[in-house]
Enzyme design. Structure first.
Site, mmCIF file in Angstrom:
data_model
loop_
_atom_site.group_PDB
_atom_site.id
_atom_site.type_symbol
_atom_site.label_atom_id
_atom_site.label_comp_id
_atom_site.label_asym_id
_atom_site.label_seq_id
_atom_site.Cartn_x
_atom_site.Cartn_y
_atom_site.Cartn_z
ATOM 1 N N ASP A 194 0.876 -1.170 0.000
ATOM 2 C CA ASP A 194 0.000 0.000 0.000
ATOM 3 C C ASP A 194 0.911 1.218 0.000
ATOM 4 O O ASP A 194 1.796 1.327 0.871
ATOM 5 C CB ASP A 194 -0.847 0.048 1.272
ATOM 6 C CG ASP A 194 -1.976 -0.965 1.290
ATOM 7 O OD1 ASP A 194 -2.042 -1.810 0.375
ATOM 8 O OD2 ASP A 194 -2.791 -0.910 2.238
ATOM 9 N N SER A 254 8.449 3.701 5.101
ATOM 10 C CA SER A 254 9.608 3.679 4.222
ATOM 11 C C SER A 254 9.179 3.641 2.771
ATOM 12 O O SER A 254 8.083 4.078 2.433
ATOM 13 C CB SER A 254 10.525 2.514 4.566
ATOM 14 O OG SER A 254 11.804 2.748 4.012
ATOM 15 N N HIS A 302 4.780 -7.630 -0.209
ATOM 16 C CA HIS A 302 4.377 -8.876 -0.843
ATOM 17 C C HIS A 302 5.044 -9.032 -2.209
ATOM 18 O O HIS A 302 5.534 -8.063 -2.787
ATOM 19 C CB HIS A 302 2.854 -8.913 -0.978
ATOM 20 C CG HIS A 302 2.128 -8.901 0.325
ATOM 21 N ND1 HIS A 302 1.447 -9.998 0.812
ATOM 22 C CD2 HIS A 302 1.997 -7.928 1.274
ATOM 23 C CE1 HIS A 302 0.904 -9.698 1.993
ATOM 24 N NE2 HIS A 302 1.230 -8.440 2.297
#
Length: 266
Positions: free
Chosen positions: A86, A227, A142
């Site tokens: 995200d 980050s 992911h």
């Protein structure tokens, strides 16, 4: 406060020991009391979290939370390259002869970003996406595609902030900060997932056991505090989605482009 003073203060706080101290505090059981305030401050959708707030043992435990099954549908098209996180798209585009152009007004080279890896030649004319994770975002990383992990590299560095100030006021922070790079071989080529550390990120951690084979959307790693991920595709192996632009928000599992299979490239 002027820009020079802000840069100077950032230099002083970009040492790893500062992030380690912040990490210890965030992992302390005492930090549990801050979770509801933290969630409210950053408007985190707590209904997506795997567990109720009261079951998280520390602020770090909540920050690195998993989500409920199905909260992030992964594009099921066989050729899909999906967002690993995200994030806010800070920059994206064509890599031009080894240059990533105009990331908040600064140009980066693959040599710097990948630390002179022998794999650099494969990416000199591919595509890139710079994906910034704010404290609001889900912080697990992911796999952008199915494939095999062919190499992982740790690149030591600083921990400058990777927010708008860090990327504009500091000199090329994405290639000066600590990085973990995962190279994934898929049916039509290779991608690089560059995980960039940042201020107050106590660590970037791989999930254990570390997978060698990956399915698209499978957990790969996670950040402890906000980050950036830089995603790179090898030359002639991807057609990017035309309507993804800097300033857009993307979710993990959302299509960023279409991978070219080995059969298609013949």
């Amino acid at each position: 406060m002027n820009r020079w003073l802000l840069r100077s203060m950032t230099e002083l706080t970009s040492r790893k020991f500062v992030s380690r101290m912040a990490g210890r505090l965030a992992k302390s059981p005492l930090s549990r009391r801050w979770i509801p305030r933290f969630a409210a401050l950053y408007r985190i959708p707590i209904e997506e979290a795997e567990k109720p707030l009261g079951e998280y043992e520390s602020l770090n435990d909540f920050f690195t939370r998993r989500l409920k099954p199905g909260a992030r549908p992964v594009d099921e098209s066989p050729d899909a390259l999906v967002s690993p996180v995200d994030a806010l798209v800070t920059a994206c585009g064509k890599i031009e002869e080894g240059m990533l152009l105009k990331i908040k007004g600064q140009d980066y080279t693959l040599d710097e970003l990948l630390h002179d890896s022998p794999r650099i030649a494969q990416y000199r004319d591919g595509y890139f996406w710079v994906l910034y994770l704010s404290p609001t975002d889900y912080h697990r990383i992911h796999a952008p595609c199915s494939g095999s992990v062919v190499e992982s590299e740790h690149i030591p560095g600083r921990v400058y902030p990777v927010n708008d100030f860090g990327l504009t006021a500091m000199r090329r922070v994405l290639s000066r900060n600590e990085r973990l790079v995962t190279y994934i071989r898929h049916d039509g080529g290779e991608i690089a997932v560059v995980k960039v550390g940042a201020l107050n990120v106590s660590s970037i951690r791989y999930v254990e056991p570390r997978p060698k084979k990956l399915e698209r959307g499978q957990e790969l790693a996670y950040f402890e505090f906000g980050s950036t991920v830089v995603l790179l595709t090898e030359d002639d192996t991807c057609v990017p989605r035309a309507n993804v632009r800097p300033g857009d928000k993307v979710r993990m599992g959302e299509r960023l482009g279409s991978l070219v299979s080995a059969d298609d490239s013949v």
